[in-house]
Design an enzyme around this catalytic site. Structure first.
Site, short mmCIF file in Angstrom:
data_model
loop_
_atom_site.label_atom_id
_atom_site.label_comp_id
_atom_site.label_asym_id
_atom_site.label_seq_id
_atom_site.Cartn_x
_atom_site.Cartn_y
_atom_site.Cartn_z
N ASP A 236 0.80 -1.22 0.00
CA ASP A 236 0.00 0.00 0.00
C ASP A 236 0.84 1.27 0.00
OD1 ASP A 236 -2.42 -1.42 -0.02
OD2 ASP A 236 -2.42 -1.61 2.16
N GLU A 237 2.07 1.21 -0.49
CA GLU A 237 2.92 2.39 -0.50
C GLU A 237 3.40 2.76 -1.90
OE1 GLU A 237 6.09 2.27 2.33
OE2 GLU A 237 4.82 1.62 3.98
#
Length: 291
Positions: A236-237
């Site tokens: 999720d980055e």
């Protein structure tokens, strides 16, 4: 009528590299001498003195498909050798092939398929893959093949990832995770070799895991939203493509937060998919330029 019809004999040229004088003039002259007419041009530089430069040009050229090899050779000589710039050229009349991976939550999946059927997304959908069978009938009702690939229990997902790769590699241009609740390994991403777009609620890194909207309600949040980004090995980055939020109040129940959250997830993901399909997104490090 489709909101985003595929134009014939139109090409999209993406240019990026170190900024310097003369790039716009060189690109314009190249398109002109190759029989093209510019219909849209966007550019951005983070520093005009040798900073990073990005450009998106859409141009019309009758008989583009036949002329493409000659134009590409000119791009190599002019922009590659002459300006040390990177570039990519794509025929906009050819839709990108988009595979969708989903789990049990179907709101993003069905929204994408509905928009595709309306002609709002300039893509083809060769397949939908899910680790559950709940959406199989709905997907097939759109005339799209459905594949069930069960997730391997435990931390080692290599078996299920191998099945996914067998279906995807060579058959798609990008993949969308429409609330696909599985973590993809870096090895899988490397072997897949195409961009992967994800969607999730924007509470992260807060409220990780199950029932985020219930816990958000308990904390009294006043904004809920969604983030769509490219997937990398860092969970999720990856580079963010699009985000949006809606205001909520103390009077909204956890169920209402979840309903409104699902709605904003649909909107954010569909915009990210559209922009990617139209070559409006350029990745630069861990962020994006979106024209």
């Amino acid at each position: 009528m489709p909101l985003h019809p595929l134009p014939s004999d139109h090409a999209c040229l993406i240019v990026y590299g170190r900024d310097r004088p003369g790039i716009v003039a060189a690109v314009s002259a190249l398109i002109t001498r190759n029989g093209g007419n510019i219909v849209a041009l966007d550019q951005y530089s983070d520093d005009p003195i040798g900073g990073a430069y990005f450009q998106r040009v859409v141009f019309h050229r009758p008989g583009f498909a036949a002329a493409a090899p000659e134009i590409e050779a000119d791009l190599d000589a002019t922009l590659g050798a002459g300006f040390d710039l990177n570039w990519r050229l794509r025929d906009q009349s050819v839709p990108k092939r988009m595979a969708v991976l989903a789990s049990q939550q179907d709101h993003c999946l069905l929204d994408l398929l509905w928009r595709h059927r309306r002609g709002d997304l300039p893509v083809t959908v060769p397949m939908v893959i899910s680790n559950h069978t709940d959406a199989a009938d709905d997907v097939r009702s759109f005339g799209i093949p459905f594949h069930h690939v069960a997730s391997t229990p435990g931390p080692d997902k290599s078996a299920s990832e191998a099945e996914l790769l067998e279906l995807l590699v060579g058959n798609v241009d990008f993949v969308v995770l429409a609330r696909y609740m599985q973590i993809l390994s870096q090895d899988f991403l490397d072997k897949l070799g195409v961009p992967v777009i994800n969607i999730h609620h924007s509470f992260l890194p807060a409220f990780v895991g199950a029932e985020p909207y219930r816990r958000a309600k308990e904390r009294g949040v006043k904004l809920i939203g969604a983030t769509s980004h490219y997937v990398t090995g860092d969970l999720d980055e990856g580079p963010i493509i699009e985000q949006d939020t809606v205001r909520v109040t103390h009077a909204d129940s956890a169920a209402e937060l979840a309903r409104r959250g699902a709605d904003v997830e649909r909107q954010v993901l569909s915009r990210a998919v559209l922009w990617h399909a139209q070559d409006r997104v350029i990745r630069h490090g861990n962020h994006t330029i979106v024209f």
